[in-house]
Design an enzyme around this catalytic site. Structure first.
Site, mmCIF file in Angstrom:
data_model
loop_
_atom_site.group_PDB
_atom_site.id
_atom_site.type_symbol
_atom_site.label_atom_id
_atom_site.label_comp_id
_atom_site.label_asym_id
_atom_site.label_seq_id
_atom_site.Cartn_x
_atom_site.Cartn_y
_atom_site.Cartn_z
ATOM 1 N N HIS A 43 0.852 -1.195 0.000
ATOM 2 C CA HIS A 43 0.000 0.000 0.000
ATOM 3 C C HIS A 43 0.887 1.244 0.000
ATOM 4 C CE1 HIS A 43 1.100 -0.488 4.239
ATOM 5 N NE2 HIS A 43 1.048 0.847 4.265
ATOM 6 N N HIS A 129 5.603 5.769 -1.035
ATOM 7 C CA HIS A 129 6.361 4.562 -1.342
ATOM 8 C C HIS A 129 5.548 3.336 -0.946
ATOM 9 C CE1 HIS A 129 7.104 5.277 2.919
ATOM 10 N NE2 HIS A 129 7.292 3.973 3.017
#
Length: 193
Positions: A43, A129
Site C-alpha cells: 500500500h 512509497h
C-alpha cells in the site's frame, strides 16, 4: 496483546501486488531482510492514526468520507527501488511511485482533515512509497546498486488506477498483518488508462 493501530492508505490493484510479490521473491535469497511484506499488505500510506478510541476512529472516517466524495480517481505508476535508513544497513526497502500531483493533493487533503479532527500526525514531508522489506540482516553491507542490477531483468513500470482509500487495522501477530476496516471510494469519472 498490543492495541490495534489504524491508518489510511491507497491499496494496490492485483496486477501490482503480483508484480511486487515477484520482485520480493526474486530478491529474498540474495538480499536478506528480517521481514518481507506479504503481497496483500502492499500500500501507499496517506495518514497514520495510531491507537485511537472508537469515537476518534469514527470521526476520522467521517472526515475521510468528505475528502473522498470530492476526489476523482487518478492513475499512478510505480518507479524506482529505494531505501530508508543507512546506505549499508537500511531499515526499509521500498518501491517508489512516480510523482503524482493528484496523489500529493489527496494526501494533503487527508492530512488536513485528520488535523481538523484533532489527530496528531507525522510532520515529515510526504514521501510516497510501497514498503517491500524491513530491517537489513545481511552479514555484508547492503548495496542498492547491486539490488538494482539484480532486478534489472524484471524491473518495469506498473500503472494502476487509484479508486479508493482504505482504512487498515494493524494486526502485528498475523500474516497478512493489515486488515481492511473500511473502503472509501473516490467519486468522479474513471480516468483514461
Amino acid at each position: 496483546m498490543a492495541a490495534p493501530h489504524y491508518f489510511f492508505a491507497v491499496p494496490m490493484e492485483n496486477h501490482v501486488k503480483e508484480y511486487l510479490d515477484a520482485v520480493c521473491k526474486e530478491s529474498k535469497s540474495m538480499f536478506p531482510f528480517k521481514r518481507w511484506v506479504h503481497r496483500e499488505d502492499f500500500h501507499v500510506t496517506l495518514a497514520f492514526l495510531g491507537n485511537v478510541s472508537p469515537e476518534m476512529l469514527q470521526r476520522a472516517q467521517e472526515k475521510l468520507a468528505q475528502v473522498t466524495s470530492t476526489t476523482a480517481p487518478f492513475s499512478l505508476a510505480t518507479d524506482r527501488v529505494g531505501i530508508f535508513g543507512k546506505q549499508d544497513s537500511p531499515r526499509i526497502l521500498w518501491k517508489g511511485v512516480k510523482h503524482s500531483s493528484p496523489l500529493c493533493t489527496l494526501q494533503q487533503k487527508v492530512n488536513d482533515a485528520m488535523k481538523a479532527a484533532e489527530f496528531y500526525l507525522d510532520e515529515r514531508p510526504f514521501r510516497p512509497h510501497i514498503t517491500m522489506a524491513r530491517k537489513w540482516i545481511g552479514d555484508r553491507p547492503f548495496s542498492l546498486v547491486r539490488l538494482e542490477n539484480h532486478l534489472q531483468p524484471i524491473v518495469k513500470e506498473e500503472t494502476f488506477v487509484v479508486k479508493e482509500v482504505v482504512l487498515y487495522e494493524t494486526l502485528p501477530q498475523q500474516i497478512p498483518k493489515y486488515k481492511v476496516k473500511n473502503r472509501f471510494h473516490l467519486i468522479g469519472e474513471d480516468p483514461v488508462r
